[in-house]
Design a protein around this motif. Structure first.
Motif, PDB file in Angstrom:
ATOM      1  N   TYR A  22       0.838  -1.295  -0.153  1.00  0.00           N
ATOM      2  CA  TYR A  22       0.027   0.003   0.034  1.00  0.00           C
ATOM      3  C   TYR A  22       0.862   1.223  -0.068  1.00  0.00           C
ATOM      4  CZ  TYR A  22      -3.832  -3.419   1.100  1.00  0.00           C
ATOM      5  OH  TYR A  22      -4.623  -4.332   1.149  1.00  0.00           O
ATOM      6  N   LEU A  23       2.198   1.182  -0.159  1.00  0.00           N
ATOM      7  CA  LEU A  23       3.006   2.221  -0.176  1.00  0.00           C
ATOM      8  C   LEU A  23       3.279   2.666  -1.705  1.00  0.00           C
ATOM      9  CD1 LEU A  23       5.715   1.429   2.711  1.00  0.00           C
ATOM     10  CD2 LEU A  23       3.678   2.982   2.870  1.00  0.00           C
ATOM     11  N   PRO A  24       3.304   3.953  -1.685  1.00  0.00           N
ATOM     12  CA  PRO A  24       3.620   4.627  -3.207  1.00  0.00           C
ATOM     13  C   PRO A  24       5.051   4.137  -3.531  1.00  0.00           C
ATOM     14  CG  PRO A  24       2.446   6.153  -1.800  1.00  0.00           C
ATOM     15  CD  PRO A  24       3.133   5.211  -0.951  1.00  0.00           C
ATOM     16  N   LEU A  25       5.558   3.991  -4.779  1.00  0.00           N
ATOM     17  CA  LEU A  25       6.916   3.911  -5.181  1.00  0.00           C
ATOM     18  C   LEU A  25       7.603   5.121  -5.076  1.00  0.00           C
ATOM     19  CD1 LEU A  25       6.046   1.686  -8.231  1.00  0.00           C
ATOM     20  CD2 LEU A  25       7.066   0.745  -6.050  1.00  0.00           C
ATOM     21  N   ASP A  26       8.842   5.252  -4.705  1.00  0.00           N
ATOM     22  CA  ASP A  26       9.690   6.449  -5.019  1.00  0.00           C
ATOM     23  C   ASP A  26      10.311   6.554  -6.320  1.00  0.00           C
ATOM     24  OD1 ASP A  26       9.902   6.631  -1.997  1.00  0.00           O
ATOM     25  OD2 ASP A  26      11.253   5.260  -1.759  1.00  0.00           O
ATOM     26  N   GLU A  27       9.536   7.829  -6.801  1.00  0.00           N
ATOM     27  CA  GLU A  27      10.176   8.163  -8.032  1.00  0.00           C
ATOM     28  C   GLU A  27      10.813   9.557  -8.144  1.00  0.00           C
ATOM     29  OE1 GLU A  27      10.849   7.943 -11.799  1.00  0.00           O
ATOM     30  OE2 GLU A  27       9.591   6.456 -10.699  1.00  0.00           O
ATOM     31  N   PRO A  28      12.213   9.775  -8.050  1.00  0.00           N
ATOM     32  CA  PRO A  28      12.622  10.943  -8.178  1.00  0.00           C
ATOM     33  C   PRO A  28      12.149  12.043  -8.955  1.00  0.00           C
ATOM     34  CG  PRO A  28      14.309   9.111  -8.271  1.00  0.00           C
ATOM     35  CD  PRO A  28      12.909   8.572  -8.733  1.00  0.00           C
ATOM     36  N   SER A  29      11.534  11.942 -10.063  1.00  0.00           N
ATOM     37  CA  SER A  29      10.957  12.877 -11.021  1.00  0.00           C
ATOM     38  C   SER A  29       9.810  13.635 -10.318  1.00  0.00           C
ATOM     39  CB  SER A  29      10.678  12.361 -12.350  1.00  0.00           C
ATOM     40  OG  SER A  29       9.827  11.242 -12.227  1.00  0.00           O
ATOM     41  N   VAL A  30       9.085  12.650  -9.445  1.00  0.00           N
ATOM     42  CA  VAL A  30       7.943  13.174  -8.925  1.00  0.00           C
ATOM     43  C   VAL A  30       8.345  13.672  -7.351  1.00  0.00           C
ATOM     44  CG1 VAL A  30       5.745  12.390  -7.920  1.00  0.00           C
ATOM     45  CG2 VAL A  30       6.515  11.493  -9.961  1.00  0.00           C
ATOM     46  N   ASP A  31       9.397  12.812  -6.478  1.00  0.00           N
ATOM     47  CA  ASP A  31       9.444  13.307  -5.288  1.00  0.00           C
ATOM     48  C   ASP A  31      10.204  14.699  -5.337  1.00  0.00           C
ATOM     49  OD1 ASP A  31       8.522  10.923  -4.646  1.00  0.00           O
ATOM     50  OD2 ASP A  31      10.419   9.971  -4.251  1.00  0.00           O
ATOM     51  N   ARG A  32      10.860  15.296  -6.288  1.00  0.00           N
ATOM     52  CA  ARG A  32      11.304  16.664  -6.220  1.00  0.00           C
ATOM     53  C   ARG A  32      10.350  17.643  -6.022  1.00  0.00           C
ATOM     54  NH1 ARG A  32      10.893  19.221 -10.981  1.00  0.00           N
ATOM     55  NH2 ARG A  32      10.119  17.931 -12.841  1.00  0.00           N
ATOM     56  N   HIS A  33       9.219  17.452  -5.944  1.00  0.00           N
ATOM     57  CA  HIS A  33       8.219  18.541  -5.869  1.00  0.00           C
ATOM     58  C   HIS A  33       7.931  18.658  -4.377  1.00  0.00           C
ATOM     59  CE1 HIS A  33       6.920  17.163  -9.803  1.00  0.00           C
ATOM     60  NE2 HIS A  33       6.623  18.241 -10.049  1.00  0.00           N
ATOM     61  N   TRP A  34       8.536  17.935  -3.455  1.00  0.00           N
ATOM     62  CA  TRP A  34       8.333  18.175  -1.948  1.00  0.00           C
ATOM     63  C   TRP A  34       9.828  18.625  -1.424  1.00  0.00           C
ATOM     64  CZ3 TRP A  34       5.836  14.355  -4.256  1.00  0.00           C
ATOM     65  CH2 TRP A  34       4.224  13.944  -3.974  1.00  0.00           C
ATOM     66  N   LYS A  35       9.830  19.505  -0.578  1.00  0.00           N
ATOM     67  CA  LYS A  35      11.010  19.665   0.141  1.00  0.00           C
ATOM     68  C   LYS A  35      11.536  18.134   1.232  1.00  0.00           C
ATOM     69  CE  LYS A  35      10.421  24.297   0.933  1.00  0.00           C
ATOM     70  NZ  LYS A  35      10.478  25.526   1.646  1.00  0.00           N
ATOM     71  N   LYS A  36      12.546  18.193   1.570  1.00  0.00           N
ATOM     72  CA  LYS A  36      13.205  16.847   2.222  1.00  0.00           C
ATOM     73  C   LYS A  36      12.550  16.604   3.290  1.00  0.00           C
ATOM     74  CE  LYS A  36      17.304  14.727   3.914  1.00  0.00           C
ATOM     75  NZ  LYS A  36      18.951  14.958   4.159  1.00  0.00           N
ATOM     76  N   GLU A  37      12.041  17.643   4.362  1.00  0.00           N
ATOM     77  CA  GLU A  37      11.437  17.408   5.379  1.00  0.00           C
ATOM     78  C   GLU A  37       9.778  17.273   5.142  1.00  0.00           C
ATOM     79  OE1 GLU A  37      13.175  19.920   4.529  1.00  0.00           O
ATOM     80  OE2 GLU A  37      14.960  19.814   6.168  1.00  0.00           O
ATOM     81  N   GLU A  38       9.308  17.765   4.020  1.00  0.00           N
ATOM     82  CA  GLU A  38       7.928  17.580   3.779  1.00  0.00           C
ATOM     83  C   GLU A  38       7.723  16.076   3.050  1.00  0.00           C
ATOM     84  OE1 GLU A  38       6.653  22.080   2.318  1.00  0.00           O
ATOM     85  OE2 GLU A  38       7.320  20.446   0.712  1.00  0.00           O
ATOM     86  N   LEU A  39       8.860  15.771   2.429  1.00  0.00           N
ATOM     87  CA  LEU A  39       8.674  14.347   1.731  1.00  0.00           C
ATOM     88  C   LEU A  39       8.941  13.201   3.010  1.00  0.00           C
ATOM     89  CD1 LEU A  39       8.304  12.630  -0.675  1.00  0.00           C
ATOM     90  CD2 LEU A  39      11.213  12.572  -0.634  1.00  0.00           C
TER      91      LEU A  39
END
Length: 289
Positions: free
Chosen positions: A202-219
């Motif tokens: 049930y966990l989303p996959l880590d995708e760098p192109s998508v994850d860059r939309h959040w800051k490190k603390e937010e992610l």
């Protein structure tokens, strides 16, 4: 003496009346004058009287003997009435308990309180079986009931032998605690109760192109929320099957699975099966759902 003799009345006995009792007769002796003359009417009256008195009385009529009440009574009629009542009462009770399925107790899935195995388990107390001991109740031995376990609790599923017995669509669950497979859907691969790592499905996959939309603390905070939600979904998925067997009228509680101390840490953690892993998707950027 001649004259005096003429004045002397000689008396002789004469039958005057006859008293009749039954068939015995008793004559009454009376004295009458020799010179008395009786008229023809008096003679006739005396004759009629004697005739009436001497008539033989008939014995009273007796009724035919009847059998005593005890001799005439037969218990078979009462027995027939009782048996008839019990038959119709049994039919009505069967119809009521089976919810209209049958009049003659031929229920495919009788309530637990009508099953001998259920009463046996209630009287003997819960069983405690190791996984190896539980495996002996997978339905291959027809003399034994079919057991399966869910989250450490064992249930008798013999009422649905066609499904859980050999050749059945869910035979893979028989004789084991396959809690993991109930959630992941990987019946053969996840025939175990070890639930570690199941939340990954049930966990989303880590995708760098998508994850860059959040800051490190937010992610990081987002991933923590995703993990809590994933575990909740795993819990609800397993709870659904736990309730299914616990509330079933067909399957009844038997006991518990005995685990070695420290389990499941004593075994290596399983990888997420392919079916479950293929369900995972990358995170969705807010506003791009």
């Amino acid at each position: 003496m001649g004259d005096s003799d003429t004045n002397v009345r000689r008396r002789k006995p004469e039958l005057r009346t006859a008293a009749v009792t039954g068939r015995s007769y008793q004559a009454e002796i009376v004295e009458v004058d020799d010179d008395a003359s009786f008229s023809s009417s008096a003679t006739e009256e005396s004759a009629d009287l004697v005739k009436t008195k001497t008539t033989t009385s008939k014995p009273p009529k007796t009724k035919k003997p009847r059998l005593d009440d005890e001799e005439a009574y037969s218990p078979y009629l009462d027995i027939l009435r009782v048996l008839t009542f019990l038959f119709f009462a049994s039919c009505g009770l069967s119809y009521l308990i089976s919810s209209g399925e049958t009049f003659f107790w031929g229920m495919k899935n009788p309530p637990t309180y009508l099953q001998a195995a259920w009463w046996k388990s209630q009287l003997s107390g819960p069983l405690h079986l190791t996984p190896a001991e539980l495996a002996a109740y997978d339905g291959t031995d027809e003399s034994k009931p079919i057991y399966l376990a869910i989250n450490g609790t064992i249930y008798d599923v013999s009422a649905n032998r066609r499904t859980y017995g050999p050749g059945g669509s869910y035979h893979i669950f028989a004789g084991a605690d396959a809690s993991r497979g109930f959630v992941t859907g990987c019946f053969a691969e996840d025939r175990t109760a070890d639930m570690r790592g199941v939340e990954e499905m049930y966990l989303p996959l880590d995708e760098p192109s998508v994850d860059r939309h959040w800051k490190k603390e937010e992610l990081k905070a987002l991933k923590e929320k995703e993990l809590v939600e994933a575990r909740r979904r795993v819990h609800e998925g397993l709870l659904h099957w736990v309730k299914f067997f616990a509330n079933s009228n067909k399957y009844h509680f038997v006991g518990y699975v005995k685990r070695p101390e420290g389990w499941p840490g004593t075994e290596p953690q399983r990888k997420l099966c392919d079916i479950a892993a293929n369900q995972r998707k990358p995170r969705v950027v807010p506003g791009q759902e």
